[in-house]
Design a protein around this motif. Structure first.
Motif, PDB file in Angstrom:
ATOM      1  N   LEU A 216      18.582 -11.388  26.276  1.00  0.00           N
ATOM      2  CA  LEU A 216      19.736 -11.063  25.443  1.00  0.00           C
ATOM      3  C   LEU A 216      21.022 -11.440  26.170  1.00  0.00           C
ATOM      4  CD1 LEU A 216      20.960  -9.802  22.898  1.00  0.00           C
ATOM      5  CD2 LEU A 216      20.870  -7.580  24.053  1.00  0.00           C
ATOM      6  N   ASP A 217      21.081 -11.208  27.468  1.00  0.00           N
ATOM      7  CA  ASP A 217      22.259 -11.611  28.241  1.00  0.00           C
ATOM      8  C   ASP A 217      22.492 -13.121  28.146  1.00  0.00           C
ATOM      9  OD1 ASP A 217      23.381  -9.270  29.198  1.00  0.00           O
ATOM     10  OD2 ASP A 217      22.127  -9.208  30.989  1.00  0.00           O
ATOM     11  N   ASP A 218      21.428 -13.897  28.258  1.00  0.00           N
ATOM     12  CA  ASP A 218      21.555 -15.358  28.161  1.00  0.00           C
ATOM     13  C   ASP A 218      22.121 -15.760  26.804  1.00  0.00           C
ATOM     14  OD1 ASP A 218      20.430 -15.740  30.714  1.00  0.00           O
ATOM     15  OD2 ASP A 218      18.393 -15.787  29.890  1.00  0.00           O
ATOM     16  N   CYS A 219      21.628 -15.108  25.757  1.00  0.00           N
ATOM     17  CA  CYS A 219      22.093 -15.439  24.403  1.00  0.00           C
ATOM     18  C   CYS A 219      23.551 -15.018  24.208  1.00  0.00           C
ATOM     19  CB  CYS A 219      21.194 -14.777  23.361  1.00  0.00           C
ATOM     20  SG  CYS A 219      19.505 -15.442  23.337  1.00  0.00           S
ATOM     21  N   ALA A 220      23.927 -13.869  24.772  1.00  0.00           N
ATOM     22  CA  ALA A 220      25.323 -13.428  24.682  1.00  0.00           C
ATOM     23  C   ALA A 220      26.246 -14.389  25.426  1.00  0.00           C
ATOM     24  CB  ALA A 220      25.458 -12.011  25.239  1.00  0.00           C
ATOM     25  N   ASP A 221      25.797 -14.882  26.580  1.00  0.00           N
ATOM     26  CA  ASP A 221      26.583 -15.882  27.307  1.00  0.00           C
ATOM     27  C   ASP A 221      26.764 -17.147  26.471  1.00  0.00           C
ATOM     28  OD1 ASP A 221      26.737 -14.150  29.454  1.00  0.00           O
ATOM     29  OD2 ASP A 221      25.165 -15.152  30.621  1.00  0.00           O
ATOM     30  N   ALA A 222      25.710 -17.526  25.743  1.00  0.00           N
ATOM     31  CA  ALA A 222      25.786 -18.705  24.874  1.00  0.00           C
ATOM     32  C   ALA A 222      26.793 -18.484  23.746  1.00  0.00           C
ATOM     33  CB  ALA A 222      24.403 -19.016  24.298  1.00  0.00           C
ATOM     34  N   LEU A 223      26.830 -17.265  23.192  1.00  0.00           N
ATOM     35  CA  LEU A 223      27.801 -16.954  22.152  1.00  0.00           C
ATOM     36  C   LEU A 223      29.218 -17.002  22.707  1.00  0.00           C
ATOM     37  CD1 LEU A 223      28.576 -16.109  19.299  1.00  0.00           C
ATOM     38  CD2 LEU A 223      27.986 -13.738  19.894  1.00  0.00           C
ATOM     39  N   GLU A 224      29.403 -16.560  23.939  1.00  0.00           N
ATOM     40  CA  GLU A 224      30.721 -16.652  24.569  1.00  0.00           C
ATOM     41  C   GLU A 224      31.180 -18.109  24.663  1.00  0.00           C
ATOM     42  OE1 GLU A 224      30.606 -14.657  28.332  1.00  0.00           O
ATOM     43  OE2 GLU A 224      30.845 -12.662  27.433  1.00  0.00           O
ATOM     44  N   LYS A 225      30.271 -19.011  25.014  1.00  0.00           N
ATOM     45  CA  LYS A 225      30.614 -20.426  25.109  1.00  0.00           C
ATOM     46  C   LYS A 225      30.948 -21.010  23.739  1.00  0.00           C
ATOM     47  CE  LYS A 225      27.758 -21.341  29.197  1.00  0.00           C
ATOM     48  NZ  LYS A 225      26.551 -22.046  29.719  1.00  0.00           N
ATOM     49  N   ALA A 226      30.175 -20.632  22.740  1.00  0.00           N
ATOM     50  CA  ALA A 226      30.394 -21.175  21.397  1.00  0.00           C
ATOM     51  C   ALA A 226      31.652 -20.593  20.760  1.00  0.00           C
ATOM     52  CB  ALA A 226      29.183 -20.884  20.512  1.00  0.00           C
ATOM     53  N   GLY A 228      34.180 -18.595  22.393  1.00  0.00           N
ATOM     54  CA  GLY A 228      35.384 -18.566  23.212  1.00  0.00           C
ATOM     55  C   GLY A 228      35.910 -17.185  23.553  1.00  0.00           C
ATOM     56  N   PHE A 229      35.137 -16.134  23.252  1.00  0.00           N
ATOM     57  CA  PHE A 229      35.571 -14.773  23.562  1.00  0.00           C
ATOM     58  C   PHE A 229      34.481 -14.026  24.319  1.00  0.00           C
ATOM     59  CE2 PHE A 229      38.079 -15.656  19.668  1.00  0.00           C
ATOM     60  CZ  PHE A 229      39.354 -15.454  20.196  1.00  0.00           C
ATOM     61  N   PRO A 230      34.849 -13.023  25.128  1.00  0.00           N
ATOM     62  CA  PRO A 230      33.835 -12.196  25.791  1.00  0.00           C
ATOM     63  C   PRO A 230      32.963 -11.489  24.756  1.00  0.00           C
ATOM     64  CG  PRO A 230      36.006 -11.830  26.759  1.00  0.00           C
ATOM     65  CD  PRO A 230      36.223 -12.644  25.519  1.00  0.00           C
ATOM     66  N   VAL A 231      31.709 -11.299  25.103  1.00  0.00           N
ATOM     67  CA  VAL A 231      30.746 -10.691  24.186  1.00  0.00           C
ATOM     68  C   VAL A 231      30.068  -9.502  24.861  1.00  0.00           C
ATOM     69  CG1 VAL A 231      28.579 -11.043  22.928  1.00  0.00           C
ATOM     70  CG2 VAL A 231      30.322 -12.847  22.940  1.00  0.00           C
ATOM     71  N   LYS A 232      30.212  -8.331  24.250  1.00  0.00           N
ATOM     72  CA  LYS A 232      29.451  -7.165  24.692  1.00  0.00           C
ATOM     73  C   LYS A 232      28.023  -7.341  24.213  1.00  0.00           C
ATOM     74  CE  LYS A 232      33.515  -4.197  23.971  1.00  0.00           C
ATOM     75  NZ  LYS A 232      34.068  -3.086  23.161  1.00  0.00           N
ATOM     76  N   ARG A 233      27.083  -6.867  25.006  1.00  0.00           N
ATOM     77  CA  ARG A 233      25.693  -7.039  24.628  1.00  0.00           C
ATOM     78  C   ARG A 233      24.910  -5.761  24.895  1.00  0.00           C
ATOM     79  NH1 ARG A 233      26.016 -10.942  28.949  1.00  0.00           N
ATOM     80  NH2 ARG A 233      27.714 -11.761  27.675  1.00  0.00           N
ATOM     81  N   GLY A 234      23.889  -5.493  24.058  1.00  0.00           N
ATOM     82  CA  GLY A 234      23.120  -4.274  24.229  1.00  0.00           C
ATOM     83  C   GLY A 234      22.075  -4.120  23.143  1.00  0.00           C
ATOM     84  N   LEU A 235      21.325  -3.048  23.231  1.00  0.00           N
ATOM     85  CA  LEU A 235      20.255  -2.794  22.277  1.00  0.00           C
ATOM     86  C   LEU A 235      20.812  -2.328  20.930  1.00  0.00           C
ATOM     87  CD1 LEU A 235      17.766  -0.940  24.629  1.00  0.00           C
ATOM     88  CD2 LEU A 235      17.382  -3.169  23.537  1.00  0.00           C
ATOM     89  N   ALA A 236      20.235  -2.845  19.845  1.00  0.00           N
ATOM     90  CA  ALA A 236      20.612  -2.392  18.506  1.00  0.00           C
ATOM     91  C   ALA A 236      20.096  -0.984  18.240  1.00  0.00           C
ATOM     92  CB  ALA A 236      20.067  -3.361  17.455  1.00  0.00           C
ATOM     93  N   VAL A 237      18.978  -0.647  18.882  1.00  0.00           N
ATOM     94  CA  VAL A 237      18.375   0.686  18.768  1.00  0.00           C
ATOM     95  C   VAL A 237      17.997   1.118  20.180  1.00  0.00           C
ATOM     96  CG1 VAL A 237      16.445   2.037  17.848  1.00  0.00           C
ATOM     97  CG2 VAL A 237      17.443   0.201  16.472  1.00  0.00           C
ATOM     98  N   PRO A 238      18.344   2.330  20.596  1.00  0.00           N
ATOM     99  CA  PRO A 238      17.958   2.774  21.940  1.00  0.00           C
ATOM    100  C   PRO A 238      16.457   2.627  22.155  1.00  0.00           C
ATOM    101  CG  PRO A 238      19.467   4.340  20.935  1.00  0.00           C
ATOM    102  CD  PRO A 238      19.103   3.355  19.868  1.00  0.00           C
TER     103      PRO A 238
END
Length: 334
Positions: A216-226, A228-238
């Motif tokens: 999930l971290d890798d995918c969030a980093d990819a979204l940041e690149k696409a 252009g903004f920082p992306v918080k990342r985490g579980l949708a359900v605990p």
């Protein structure tokens, strides 16, 4: 058959999460695509991307829909969750009927969408066994040519408002954190195009559809690149609520992908590199975000200079809290 006739493909479940992008990919690959739908809303949705709608119930009327379309190529999907109402026996019967309809209508090539490593999944995943059985039925049929595409986890799950996980600017949520293998539904369509264009090569064979492997971290980093903004990342359900909130089927799906079920081995076995031999520009995470290019509210991802709201991620947190409260109420009543 005329060249135009040889390009006709009928796609079942064509307005769904997978089917819609599969249609779009097949059109981009030069096919004349017909899509099944049961509603006027579906008709308009298909027309908007150049698909020719064929109205009817693909689970019971596929033979008629093949005749209406004139297609001699078929891409078919069995839907455990909706069409089969979470009943694996019903899903298998629907799959059998679709294979039989393809045989009756002398389809030249049928491509079935199954799932990667279907025969290795844990027994708790009720949505898998019927797909193994449909593959076997397809193999034993008298079809001239058949093949199977076997996708892994869909990138589209990152933007799934229907299941309380919309893609919000500045936030990325999923139901697991670990590394797993991903694909775009558009690439499923491109995989099918490869098979349709090379029937002799692919007759009786399967292709795993895997564009990327990452956490999930890798995918969030990819979204940041696409984006252009920082992306918080985490579980949708605990994590401690996942099995209760989503059910054993999806919980054990995550456990399988994470490789934590000893009897099943290390999750999906295929690799992005193998798939890239067939689709060289298969979507990795960043490519998918750029291709998808929209948040749940309709804003574009790429070239969007408006910063995310400081409350990004709060709606999903609220869902998690609501789920926790609901579970607490259920437990209190026992």
């Amino acid at each position: 058959m005329s060249d135009e006739g040889s390009k006709k493909v009928l796609v079942t479940a064509s307005t769904g999460k997978a089917g819609y992008k599969i249609c779009r990919a097949l059109i981009d690959e030069g096919f004349k695509v017909y899509g099944t739908t049961r509603s006027e809303r579906g008709v308009e949705k298909l027309k908007s991307i150049g698909v020719i709608p064929v109205v009817g119930d693909y689970t019971t009327e596929l033979s008629d829909l093949l005749v209406k379309s004139g297609a001699k190529k078929l891409f078919f999907i069995t839907d455990f969750w909706t069409a089969a109402k979470r009943n694996g026996d019903v899903e298998y019967e629907q799959g059998k009927q679709m294979v039989d309809a393809a045989v009756t209508n002398d389809v030249d090539h049928a491509v079935y969408m199954s799932i990667a490593d279907a025969e290795r999944w844990p027994k708790e995943c009720d949505h898998i066994p019927a797909k193994v059985k449909v593959e076997s039925y397809l193999k034993e049929s008298s079809l001239k040519c058949w093949s199977v595409v076997r996708p892994v986890a869909f990138f589209e799950n990152f933007d799934d408002a229907a299941n309380y996980n919309p893609l919000i600017k500045g936030s990325l949520k999923f139901i697991m954190l670990e590394s797993l293998k991903w694909c775009s539904t558009y690439d499923i369509g491109r995989a099918a195009a490869v098979q349709f264009k090379n029937p002799q090569k692919w007759n009786g064979k399967r292709m795993d559809v895997i564009g990327y492997e990452g956490t999930l971290d890798d995918c969030a980093d990819a979204l940041e690149k696409a984006g252009g903004f920082p992306v918080k990342r985490g579980l949708a359900v605990p994590m401690f609520l996942r099995k209760l909130a989503l059910g054993k089927d999806l919980h054990y799906m995550c456990e399988f992908y994470a490789g934590r079920i000893q009897a099943c081995g290390p999750g999906a076995l295929g690799t992005p590199e193998e798939f890239q031999k067939h689709v060289p520009d298969a979507h990795d995470a960043e490519a998918w975000f750029r291709h998808h290019n929209k948040y749940a509210n309709g804003e574009t991802i790429v070239g969007n200079n408006v910063p995310p709201s400081s409350s990004s991620g709060l709606p999903l947190a609220a869902v998690a809290v609501a789920a926790a409260v609901a579970v607490a109420i259920v437990l209190a009543r026992k």
